[in-house]
Design an enzyme around this catalytic site. Sequence first.
Site, PDB file in Angstrom:
ATOM      1  CG  ASP A   8      39.396  16.334  34.604  1.00 30.19           C
ATOM      2  OD1 ASP A   8      38.595  16.281  33.654  1.00 30.19           O
ATOM      3  OD2 ASP A   8      39.886  17.396  35.031  1.00 30.19           O
ATOM      4  CD  GLU A  67      34.976  15.352  32.518  1.00 28.74           C
ATOM      5  OE1 GLU A  67      34.738  15.408  33.734  1.00 28.74           O
ATOM      6  OE2 GLU A  67      35.401  16.315  31.858  1.00 28.74           O
ATOM      7  CG  ASP A 139      42.812  19.968  36.475  1.00 34.44           C
ATOM      8  OD1 ASP A 139      41.918  20.015  35.614  1.00 34.44           O
ATOM      9  OD2 ASP A 139      43.657  20.874  36.629  1.00 34.44           O
TER      10      ASP A 139
END
Length: 176
Positions: A8, A67, A139
């Site tokens: 991420d 992502e 996160d």
Amino acid sequence: MSIVLGIDPGSRVTGYGVIRTLGGRIEYLGSGCIRMRDGDLGPRLKQIYDGVSEVIRQFSPDLFAIEQVFMARNPDSALKLGQARGAAIVAAVNAGLEVAEYAARQVKLSVVGTGAADKEQVQHMVRQILKLPGNPQADAADALAVALCHAHTLQSLVRMAGRGAGGVCAKTGRSR
């Protein structure tokens, strides 16, 4: 058996999550956050590259998922996020890993069941799926969700390929 590293990305905090897939089973291996020091973007990007490279050395993943950039309201933020993604992707490619990319909505849909899930829902479902004793950092949970999404996607592809392995008879339309 595969080890999946999910990322991420962020220009201030980059989350990572590592899982192992064993057939239909998934187990947690590790997660955390790479936190950047304040200062110029260049040194922060190096921290991301070095941090992701270290995670790759530590866990020796077979698969890498990250992502995708979402269109933020602030173009400067989107640009910095894209640069952070780039640093992580270069670390993966330098380690010989192929890169899979997933939209945030796709990750949330895969893990929570809705693409509109909030961070707390993602944390909760990651905790449940991986049977963790507590919620991971936000996160890190997002990165684990990316890894889970990739694992689920690959499992679905394997199942679909298995169904079509025999082919379909052109005359009858039945599976062979």
